[in-house]
Design an enzyme around this catalytic site. Sequence first.
Site, short mmCIF file in Angstrom:
data_model
loop_
_atom_site.label_atom_id
_atom_site.label_comp_id
_atom_site.label_asym_id
_atom_site.label_seq_id
_atom_site.Cartn_x
_atom_site.Cartn_y
_atom_site.Cartn_z
N CYS A 128 0.83 -1.21 0.00
CA CYS A 128 0.00 0.00 0.00
C CYS A 128 0.86 1.25 0.00
O CYS A 128 0.71 2.13 -0.85
CB CYS A 128 -0.92 -0.01 1.22
SG CYS A 128 -1.95 1.47 1.38
N CYS A 178 -5.28 -2.03 7.76
CA CYS A 178 -6.53 -1.36 8.10
C CYS A 178 -7.77 -2.07 7.56
O CYS A 178 -8.82 -2.06 8.20
CB CYS A 178 -6.49 0.09 7.62
SG CYS A 178 -6.21 0.26 5.83
#
Length: 347
Positions: free
Chosen positions: A98, A194
Site C-alpha cells: 500500500c 486497516c
Amino acid sequence: PGRVAVAMSGGVDSAVTLLRAAPNAVGVTLRLWLDPKGPDAERACCSPASVVAARETCHRLGLPHVTLDLREEFRHVVVGPFVSGYARGETPNPCIRCNGSFRFGELLAFARRAGATKLATGHYARIARHRGRLLLARAADPHKDQSYMLARLDPARLGRLWFPLGDQDKEATRAEAARAGLAVAGRRESQEACFLAGDDYRSFLERHGLAARRGAVLDGDERELGRHDGYWRFTPGQRRGLGVAAEEPLYVLETRPRANTVVVGPRHALARRRVAARGRLYVDSDRVEAKLRYRSPAIPATVSSTPRGFVLELDEPAYGVAPGQAAVLYEGDAVVGCGVVSTARDD
C-alpha cells in the site's frame, strides 16, 4: 506557490504535520475499502470516522480538505493480492504494498492536480542524501521508525516528499497537538492492515475465498503428527496453534499449498542464511543490514544483484523467514534496497 498537500489520516501524526505545513496547505484523505464484517472498523486509518476527524482538523485550522474515494481501486491493488498471496503459501505484507506504490502514487497524483510542490505525511521516517542521491532513511526514534513500511518507495519520488516528524518521538508529537488545542491529541493509534477492520487475518481470509480444509501436520521426516484446518493459517516461525503435542517446542518450517500440509520442526531447523528476493537495489552495495520482518532485528549480510532482485548471504542465521515478507536493506540509516522474499535456505 509553496502549496503543500498533507495526507490526513484523522490521527495525531497527520494533524501535527498539517500544523507544520500551514498556512498554505490542503489536506487530503483516502477513503479505502474496509471489510464490513470486521469488528472494529472505527480504529482503521481510512474509516468514515477517520475521514470526518481529518476534515474537522483541517477546518479547525481554516484549511481546505479533500476526500478521495478509492475503495474499489484499493481492494483491487492491495486486498486482492493479500488474499492470493496467502493462497500461494506466502505471508504477504499489505502495508508495504500500500505505502510503497498505491497510497503514495495516488497522493502524489492528487498533489500535482492541486498545484502542490510537496506532499507531506505523518510517517516517522527521514529523507537523506546518501552516496550522491536522495534515499529514505530511518527515523530518529527507533521505536516509531516506519522506514521498513515505506521501503518500496521509488527514490525518484523522494524529492517531492516531506516527513516533518522524522526527527522527533511520539510524545513530542502529542504535546505539539495538545498545545495547538487539537482534539486528536489523545486519539488512539490506528491499526495495521486497516482493511481487516480489527479482525484476525485468518477469519478475514476464510470470508474472502480461502476455505477451511483439513490437512496433515508433518515433521521433517514426513511423519504425520496431527491435523490442521488449512495451510494458509500458518506462517514460518509460528509456534502457537499447531495442535501437536511434542517433547520439545515445535515451529512451522514451511507450508505446502498443493498438498495442504504444514511442516513443523525444532527451532534450529528454522535457521536460514541464504535469502533470495524480487525487488531492486537503489544503489550498488556489497554489505548491508537486512531486515526480514517488521519486528525483527536487522542482520549484517553480503548482497549481490540478480536479474529480478538480489540474494542475501546472512552473517548469522535468521529464523522464521517467510516468502512474501519484505527484505529491506540498510547502509547505516539509509534504505539502499527493498524486495519481497521468494526463497530462503539454510546454506
